[in-house]
Scaffold this motif. Sequence first.
Motif, PDB file in Angstrom:
ATOM      1  N   GLN A 194      -0.201   7.836 -30.002  1.00 42.87           N
ATOM      2  CA  GLN A 194      -0.819   7.328 -28.777  1.00 42.87           C
ATOM      3  C   GLN A 194      -2.322   7.252 -28.974  1.00 42.87           C
ATOM      4  O   GLN A 194      -2.973   8.268 -29.275  1.00 42.87           O
ATOM      5  CB  GLN A 194      -0.484   8.216 -27.588  1.00 42.87           C
ATOM      6  CG  GLN A 194      -0.913   7.640 -26.263  1.00 42.87           C
ATOM      7  CD  GLN A 194      -0.266   8.369 -25.094  1.00 42.87           C
ATOM      8  OE1 GLN A 194       0.203   9.489 -25.213  1.00 42.87           O
ATOM      9  NE2 GLN A 194      -0.226   7.705 -23.944  1.00 42.87           N
TER      10      GLN A 194
ATOM     11  N   ARG B  51       2.369   5.345 -25.378  1.00 45.68           N
ATOM     12  CA  ARG B  51       2.891   6.024 -26.556  1.00 45.68           C
ATOM     13  C   ARG B  51       3.800   5.056 -27.327  1.00 45.68           C
ATOM     14  O   ARG B  51       4.681   4.419 -26.747  1.00 45.68           O
ATOM     15  CB  ARG B  51       3.649   7.288 -26.156  1.00 45.68           C
ATOM     16  CG  ARG B  51       3.948   8.211 -27.306  1.00 45.68           C
ATOM     17  CD  ARG B  51       4.265   9.612 -26.822  1.00 45.68           C
ATOM     18  NE  ARG B  51       3.100  10.261 -26.212  1.00 45.68           N
ATOM     19  CZ  ARG B  51       3.036  11.557 -25.916  1.00 45.68           C
ATOM     20  NH1 ARG B  51       4.088  12.333 -26.168  1.00 45.68           N
ATOM     21  NH2 ARG B  51       1.968  12.064 -25.356  1.00 45.68           N
ATOM     22  N   GLU B  52       3.554   4.971 -28.625  1.00 46.37           N
ATOM     23  CA  GLU B  52       4.253   4.009 -29.482  1.00 46.37           C
ATOM     24  C   GLU B  52       5.186   4.720 -30.443  1.00 46.37           C
ATOM     25  O   GLU B  52       4.759   5.621 -31.182  1.00 46.37           O
ATOM     26  CB  GLU B  52       3.228   3.187 -30.279  1.00 46.37           C
ATOM     27  CG  GLU B  52       3.825   2.202 -31.258  1.00 46.37           C
ATOM     28  CD  GLU B  52       2.792   1.592 -32.193  1.00 46.37           C
ATOM     29  OE1 GLU B  52       1.646   2.067 -32.229  1.00 46.37           O
ATOM     30  OE2 GLU B  52       3.145   0.611 -32.903  1.00 46.37           O
ATOM     31  N   GLY B  53       6.445   4.316 -30.466  1.00 44.08           N
ATOM     32  CA  GLY B  53       7.396   4.875 -31.416  1.00 44.08           C
ATOM     33  C   GLY B  53       7.181   4.283 -32.794  1.00 44.08           C
ATOM     34  O   GLY B  53       7.026   3.066 -32.930  1.00 44.08           O
TER      35      GLY B  53
ATOM     36  N   PHE C  67       5.846   9.544 -33.014  1.00 42.08           N
ATOM     37  CA  PHE C  67       5.191   8.621 -32.104  1.00 42.08           C
ATOM     38  C   PHE C  67       3.678   8.755 -32.296  1.00 42.08           C
ATOM     39  O   PHE C  67       3.201   9.697 -32.917  1.00 42.08           O
ATOM     40  CB  PHE C  67       5.531   8.961 -30.645  1.00 42.08           C
ATOM     41  CG  PHE C  67       6.944   8.638 -30.262  1.00 42.08           C
ATOM     42  CD1 PHE C  67       7.985   9.475 -30.624  1.00 42.08           C
ATOM     43  CD2 PHE C  67       7.226   7.511 -29.512  1.00 42.08           C
ATOM     44  CE1 PHE C  67       9.302   9.184 -30.269  1.00 42.08           C
ATOM     45  CE2 PHE C  67       8.535   7.210 -29.147  1.00 42.08           C
ATOM     46  CZ  PHE C  67       9.561   8.051 -29.531  1.00 42.08           C
TER      47      PHE C  67
ATOM     48  N   LEU D 110      13.175   3.938 -30.392  1.00 43.97           N
ATOM     49  CA  LEU D 110      11.756   4.269 -30.499  1.00 43.97           C
ATOM     50  C   LEU D 110      11.112   4.308 -29.112  1.00 43.97           C
ATOM     51  O   LEU D 110       9.893   4.218 -28.980  1.00 43.97           O
ATOM     52  CB  LEU D 110      11.047   3.244 -31.392  1.00 43.97           C
ATOM     53  CG  LEU D 110      11.476   3.290 -32.861  1.00 43.97           C
ATOM     54  CD1 LEU D 110      10.839   2.141 -33.649  1.00 43.97           C
ATOM     55  CD2 LEU D 110      11.098   4.623 -33.497  1.00 43.97           C
TER      56      LEU D 110
ATOM     57  N   ALA E 145      10.056   6.401 -26.013  1.00 45.15           N
ATOM     58  CA  ALA E 145       9.699   7.805 -25.812  1.00 45.15           C
ATOM     59  C   ALA E 145      10.533   8.486 -24.732  1.00 45.15           C
ATOM     60  O   ALA E 145      10.761   9.702 -24.788  1.00 45.15           O
ATOM     61  CB  ALA E 145       8.220   7.910 -25.468  1.00 45.15           C
TER      62      ALA E 145
ATOM     63  N   TRP F 170       8.711  17.689 -27.377  1.00 43.60           N
ATOM     64  CA  TRP F 170       7.507  17.111 -27.977  1.00 43.60           C
ATOM     65  C   TRP F 170       6.606  18.188 -28.542  1.00 43.60           C
ATOM     66  O   TRP F 170       6.508  19.286 -27.990  1.00 43.60           O
ATOM     67  CB  TRP F 170       6.735  16.324 -26.923  1.00 43.60           C
ATOM     68  CG  TRP F 170       7.467  15.108 -26.462  1.00 43.60           C
ATOM     69  CD1 TRP F 170       8.414  15.044 -25.481  1.00 43.60           C
ATOM     70  CD2 TRP F 170       7.335  13.782 -26.976  1.00 43.60           C
ATOM     71  NE1 TRP F 170       8.878  13.749 -25.359  1.00 43.60           N
ATOM     72  CE2 TRP F 170       8.231  12.955 -26.271  1.00 43.60           C
ATOM     73  CE3 TRP F 170       6.554  13.203 -27.973  1.00 43.60           C
ATOM     74  CZ2 TRP F 170       8.360  11.589 -26.517  1.00 43.60           C
ATOM     75  CZ3 TRP F 170       6.673  11.844 -28.218  1.00 43.60           C
ATOM     76  CH2 TRP F 170       7.566  11.053 -27.503  1.00 43.60           C
TER      77      TRP F 170
END
Length: 127
Positions: A44, A50-52, A42, A109, A111, A117
Amino acid sequence: QVPLVESGGGSVQSGGSLTLSCEASGYINNRYTNPRAYMAWFRQAPGMEREGLAVVDNSGLATYAESVKGRFTISKDNSKNTLDLRMNSLKPEDTATYYCAAGGVTRTLDAKFFTVWGQGTQVTVSS
């Protein structure tokens, strides 16, 4: 042992490449870890969600976000307990903190479906 540790971030010019690595021994060797759980990368950026980017199963089958498809490659090395993200043709909009994630219960995708993490590694792409 820390479950996920990212490395490989840095600064690069537009069009350049970087490979991020996630050392996952602490996660994979945990007796409570589901060996069939998904792992993912991911990112951010400041002020953004937050982007997968890419998710992979234990066999190596990967799914990518449209924003990185054809430029990024996720790979899982089960013998080394690592998860890599090869990033090519980087753009300034790829600037973000990149995170390794594990414990995914489905190929997604999103989060919220990942329970473990890393601390993140910064990638900065200049124009």
